[in-house]
Write a protein that holds these residues in place. Structure first.
Motif, mmCIF file in Angstrom:
data_model
loop_
_atom_site.group_PDB
_atom_site.id
_atom_site.type_symbol
_atom_site.label_atom_id
_atom_site.label_comp_id
_atom_site.label_asym_id
_atom_site.label_seq_id
_atom_site.Cartn_x
_atom_site.Cartn_y
_atom_site.Cartn_z
ATOM 1 N N SER A 29 0.730 -1.413 -0.134
ATOM 2 C CA SER A 29 0.332 -0.158 -0.286
ATOM 3 C C SER A 29 0.752 1.489 -0.062
ATOM 4 O O SER A 29 0.506 2.364 -0.490
ATOM 5 N N ILE A 32 2.252 2.214 -3.644
ATOM 6 C CA ILE A 32 1.544 2.233 -4.811
ATOM 7 C C ILE A 32 1.369 3.319 -4.059
ATOM 8 O O ILE A 32 0.900 4.631 -5.000
ATOM 9 N N ILE A 33 0.789 4.191 -2.761
ATOM 10 C CA ILE A 33 0.817 5.355 -2.408
ATOM 11 C C ILE A 33 1.737 6.700 -3.200
ATOM 12 O O ILE A 33 1.649 7.856 -3.248
ATOM 13 N N GLU A 35 4.179 5.560 -5.503
ATOM 14 C CA GLU A 35 4.125 6.112 -6.226
ATOM 15 C C GLU A 35 3.811 6.511 -7.527
ATOM 16 O O GLU A 35 3.733 7.649 -8.053
ATOM 17 N N TYR A 36 2.637 6.959 -6.955
ATOM 18 C CA TYR A 36 1.598 7.619 -7.357
ATOM 19 C C TYR A 36 1.546 8.924 -6.927
ATOM 20 O O TYR A 36 1.491 9.784 -7.824
ATOM 21 N N TYR A 37 2.178 8.995 -5.865
ATOM 22 C CA TYR A 37 2.506 9.980 -5.162
ATOM 23 C C TYR A 37 4.022 11.682 -7.052
ATOM 24 O O TYR A 37 3.890 12.276 -6.883
ATOM 25 N N THR A 38 5.037 10.552 -6.734
ATOM 26 C CA THR A 38 5.812 10.563 -7.571
ATOM 27 C C THR A 38 5.158 10.836 -8.801
ATOM 28 O O THR A 38 6.123 11.802 -9.533
ATOM 29 N N PHE A 40 2.229 10.863 -10.941
ATOM 30 C CA PHE A 40 0.884 11.041 -11.127
ATOM 31 C C PHE A 40 0.473 12.429 -11.924
ATOM 32 O O PHE A 40 -0.376 12.878 -12.915
ATOM 33 N N HIS A 43 0.428 12.904 -15.609
ATOM 34 C CA HIS A 43 -0.745 12.939 -16.298
ATOM 35 C C HIS A 43 -1.289 14.281 -17.048
ATOM 36 O O HIS A 43 -0.764 14.396 -18.317
ATOM 37 N N LEU A 123 4.910 -0.939 -11.693
ATOM 38 C CA LEU A 123 4.216 0.719 -10.769
ATOM 39 C C LEU A 123 4.486 1.884 -11.349
ATOM 40 O O LEU A 123 3.384 2.179 -11.959
ATOM 41 N N SER A 124 5.874 1.951 -12.179
ATOM 42 C CA SER A 124 6.100 3.348 -11.900
ATOM 43 C C SER A 124 5.660 3.114 -13.689
ATOM 44 O O SER A 124 5.578 4.496 -14.505
ATOM 45 N N MET A 127 1.307 3.347 -13.153
ATOM 46 C CA MET A 127 1.276 4.989 -12.545
ATOM 47 C C MET A 127 1.012 6.417 -14.183
ATOM 48 O O MET A 127 0.002 7.326 -14.106
#
Length: 293
Positions: A29, A32-33, A35-38, A40, A43, A123-124, A127
Motif C-alpha cells: 500500500s 502504491i501511494i 509511486e502515485y505521488y511521484t 501522477f 498526466h 508500478l512506475s 502510474m
C-alpha cells in the motif's frame, strides 16, 4: 542437488507466508501511494505538452533526496525480522538442517529483493496509464522535463518529485538506464536485507534495524548538508545513495562513486555478510522469534 532443493524449499516457504502477513499488505500500500505521488503529475504535464510519456521513468524514481528516507525505511520494514526465525523455524531446521535453513533465508532475501524491485518498476509504468506510449526512445516529454523542469511544472500546474537528468538522457539509452537502475536498486535492497540479517544474527535483535537506519540517514544527509559541510566523498560510504543512477559518476571524474564502484562494493558486501551470517548462525544457539513472519 538434494541440499539445493532443501534450500529452495526454505525460501519458498517464506514467499508463501506473504499472503498471511499483514505487514506485506501495508508495504504494498505504501509503495502504491508513493509511486502515485511521484508520477501522477506526469498526466497533467502530458496534457499540457500534448504528448504521451515514454515508460522509462523508473531510473529517476529516487532522484529526490526524500526518497532515500522513504525507500530506506520501507525496505528496513520489509526485512526488519531477518533471518525470519518464527515459530515454524524449529520444524524446518529439523527437516532440512541448520546450514540449509540459513542459506535458504539468504536466498529468500536475494529473490524477494528482485521481486520488490520489479514491483517498483512495474508500478512506475502503471502510474502513467493512460498517458503512456511504449517506445525505445526517451520521448519528448522526458527531454522537455530534463531541460526546464520547474518551468514545465509551473505552466502545467502540477508538481512531480522525480527529475530526469539531461546528461543521462544523452549518455544512456532508455533500456540501458532502466536495466542499470534495476540492478542497482535490486543490489541496494538485497544489501539492506542481508545487512539486517547479518547484524541480527551476530550482534542481536534490533541491531540490524539500527544499522540500516544509520545508512538511510547517511544517504539523506549526503544529498543535502553532507556534501556542503563534509564533501562529496561521503557518497563513497553511502550505499543507499547508489540505488539511483543520478547520484553516480558516469564520467569517471572521481568526485562521487562510479557505477562500477557501486556494483562491486554492493556485491562484495552482500557476499561477505552472507558468509558471516552462515558461519555465526551455525555456531550460535537457536533463537525463536514470536509474532508474524
Amino acid at each position: 542437488m538434494h541440499n539445493f532443493k532443501k534450500i529452495f524449499f526454505c525460501a519458498r516457504v517464506n514467499f508463501k507466508k506473504w499472503s498471511v502477513t499483514p505487514r506485506m499488505y501495508a508495504i504494498l500500500s505504501i509503495i502504491i501511494i508513493f509511486e502515485y505521488y511521484t508520477f501522477f503529475g506526469i498526466h497533467q504535464i502530458a496534457d499540457y505538452l500534448g504528448v504521451n510519456a515514454a515508460p522509462w521513468v523508473f531510473p529517476f524514481f529516487m532522484g529526490h533526496p526524500s526518497m532515500f528516507i522513504i525507500i530506506g525505511s520501507l525496505t528496513t520494514m520489509f526485512y526488519c525480522n531477518a533471518p525470519f526465525s518464527d515459530r515454524h523455524m524449529p520444524f524446518l531446521v529439523i527437516r532440512i538442517g541448520r546450514r540449509n535453513w540459513i542459506i535458504g533465508q539468504l536466498l529468500y532475501i536475494y529473490l524477494s529483493s528482485f521481486v520488490y524491485t520489479a514491483c517498483f518498476l512495474l508500478l512506475s509504468v502503471v502510474m502513467l496509464i493512460p498517458r503512456v506510449q511504449f517506445t525505445t526512445e526517451w520521448g519528448a516529454l522526458l527531454h522537455t522535463l530534463s531541460k526546464s523542469p520547474m518551468e514545465v511544472m509551473k505552466q502545467a500546474g502540477t508538481i512531480i518529485s522525480f527529475m530526469p537528468v539531461e546528461e543521462l538522457l544523452a549518455l544512456l539509452t532508455p533500456i540501458q538506464a532502466t536495466v542499470l537502475a534495476f540492478i542497482l536498486f535490486w543490489l541496494v535492497t538485497a544489501f539492506i536485507g542481508v545487512l539486517i540479517c547479518c547484524f541480527n544474527i551476530t550482534v542481536g535483535k534490533m541491531s540490524g534495524i539500527i544499522i540500516a537506519g544509520i545508512f538511510t540517514c547517511i544517504a539523506y544527509f549526503s544529498a543535502f548538508l553532507g556534501t556542503i559541510s563534509i564533501g562529496k566523498w561521503l557518497y563513497y560510504i553511502s550505499p543507499i545513495s547508489w540505488g539511483c543512477i543520478s547520484y553516480l559518476d558516469w564520467y569517471n571524474t572521481g568526485a562521487i562513486p562510479s557505477p562500477t564502484y557501486a556494483i562491486i562494493c554492493l556485491l562484495s558486501a552482500i557476499v561477505l555478510m552472507s558468509i558471516i551470517s552462515v558461519i555465526i548462525f551455525c555456531k550460535k544457539d537457536l533463537e525463536i522469534q514470536e509474532g508474524e513472519f
